[in-house]
Write an enzyme that holds these catalytic residues in place. Structure first.
Site, PDB file in Angstrom:
ATOM      1  N   CYS A 237       0.865  -1.186   0.000  1.00  0.00           N
ATOM      2  CA  CYS A 237       0.000   0.000   0.000  1.00  0.00           C
ATOM      3  C   CYS A 237       0.900   1.234   0.000  1.00  0.00           C
ATOM      4  O   CYS A 237       1.734   1.384  -0.886  1.00  0.00           O
ATOM      5  CB  CYS A 237      -0.979  -0.022   1.167  1.00  0.00           C
ATOM      6  N   ARG A 242      -2.122  -0.942   5.485  1.00  0.00           N
ATOM      7  CA  ARG A 242      -3.346  -1.459   4.872  1.00  0.00           C
ATOM      8  C   ARG A 242      -3.054  -2.810   4.216  1.00  0.00           C
ATOM      9  O   ARG A 242      -3.887  -3.713   4.199  1.00  0.00           O
ATOM     10  CB  ARG A 242      -3.884  -0.470   3.833  1.00  0.00           C
TER      11      ARG A 242
END
Lengths: 283, 144
Positions: A237, A242
């Site tokens: 990410c 994430r």
């Protein structure tokens, strides 16, 4: 497929409520916001901060194995403790901590499904009472290199056309959104994605209440993009938090044997001189 | 009043308060600001988001009104982001009633004196930099 591949890694808020006084269990809150724990946390929970606790104080890396041992000792975590992670933002940083605890070999790791927001929305108790546990003697192992990808691994992966999953939002993937003015330190020199990476935003794996989607829905989501269990997959990410959530979904909820998180992510790749980049909608 | 390196008086006091306290106390003080974050005034229209931000950053919304040539800023920041709420609350308080010229004269790195970078790490001051940049853009529109 009716069940998660490793259902034991997920606990629900009720399970946590039933284990608040269980000395075998240590709750660990890991948030994006540096002060959220201080505004109220689950009784008995200790805090780790993804930046000031889990990262090396000087170079861009995680704690060393020895520093990790010191951390666990100071949090009262022993080698056989059941560690339950939870946090803000759909558990991004909780899973990031879960990933690091796996990196250094902690055995019994769980994630509270739905995270802090679900606990709060159910009207469950928070406290600001400070707490401390007696230090333990902790022995870390690893690092488990099979769950972490470095830039050279990513370069080889892209050259051999193996799957990369970009889990950022669509505008970050296309390169339309680089960073906001005034946030230069978190940005990258270039926008776009790693060539060949498929876009599957992390958020597609969770429901409105922050809990994970059903096993069947998750399987369909990733398989529709060609991310299947037989492949060696790398997720990334912007700073690796994430993508640790997507790593968790693929490895533990769907049982994919070979998944790595590229924690350098876009803040490394988008600043690397000469690194290939693709813009727009991509594959 | 608009000497090029000065801060509005109340902001100067706030910066001094942070400057004189030690490590952990600085965080406590920022938390106190976060806890006292005022509700958004009902008579103002809810503002648009400050900028479109990547989803792993905190969205901040801001509005301002001008009374007798002085600026009053208001912010909307999610409750689960106390760090950014703390920044916004102290800016609201520190800039209350400042002129656009005073706001524009604030040095871009004024908050470094507060020493929060030693307890929060430098990256986490980005929110402060972004809020300052935004209040300045708003102040500049008053002078055009």
């Amino acid at each position: 497929m009716t069940a998660y591949a490793h259902p034991e890694v997920l606990v629900d808020t009720e399970w946590v409520a039933q284990h608040l006084n269980d000395p075998q269990v240590r709750l660990v809150e890991s948030d994006e916001d540096a002060l959220l724990y201080e505004t109220g946390h689950i009784p008995g929970a200790v805090k780790v901060d993804w930046f000031t606790t889990l990262q090396h104080p000087v170079r861009r890396d995680f704690l060393t194995k020895e520093e990790f041992e010191t951390l666990c000792s100071s949090l009262g975590i022993a080698n056989d403790t059941t560690v339950v992670f939870y946090g803000d933002k759909s558990n991004w940083f909780a899973v990031y901590a879960f990933w690091l605890f796996e990196y250094y070999g902690h055995q019994d790791r769980r994630v509270m499904n739905g995270g802090r927001a679900k606990w709060v929305s159910e009207g469950r108790m928070l406290t600001t009472t400070p707490l401390a546990y007696p230090p333990t003697t902790y022995h870390a192992t690893g690092p488990a290199k099979d769950i972490r990808a470095f830039r050279d691994d990513v370069m080889r992966h892209l050259e051999s056309r193996q799957p990369l999953v970009d889990v950022r939002s669509t505008k970050e993937y296309t390169g339309e959104l680089l960073h906001m003015p005034g946030y230069p330190q978190e940005g990258a020199q270039r926008g776009g994605h790693i060539p060949g990476a498929v876009s599957i935003p992390w958020s597609q794996a969770v429901q409105e209440d922050g809990t994970f989607k059903s096993p069947a829905a998750l399987r369909d989501l990733y398989q529709a993009h060609g991310i299947t269990p037989d492949k060696d997959t790398i997720a990334y990410c912007r700073i690796g938090e994430r993508s640790s959530l997507t790593w968790f979904v693929l490895k533990y909820l769907l049982g994919y044997p070979k998944v790595r998180n590229y924690d350098g992510s876009w803040t490394e790749w988008g600043n690397l001189v000469g690194a290939p980049i693709e813009k727009g909608e991509g594959a | 009043m608009t000497d090029s390196n000065s801060l509005p008086a109340r902001l100067e006091e706030i910066v001094n308060d942070f400057e004189v306290c030690e490590g952990r106390e600085k965080l406590e003080m920022l938390l106190d600001y976060a806890r006292s974050f005022p509700p958004f005034p009902g008579h103002l229209q809810r503002p648009d988001e400050m900028e479109e931000v990547p989803e792993c950053m905190t969205p901040v919304q801001m509005a301002a009104e001008v009374k007798d040539g002085a600026l009053y800023y208001y912010f909307l920041v999610p409750e689960e982001s106390p760090t950014v709420r703390g920044y916004a609350a102290l800016m609201m308080e520190g800039l209350k009633g400042s002129t656009p010229e005073q706001v524009l004269a604030i040095p871009a790195d004024f908050y470094l004196r507060m020493g929060l970078q030693h307890v929060l790490t430098a990256q986490r001051l980005n929110g402060m930099a972004a809020i300052l940049a935004h209040v300045k853009r708003r102040a500049a529109t008053e002078l055009n």
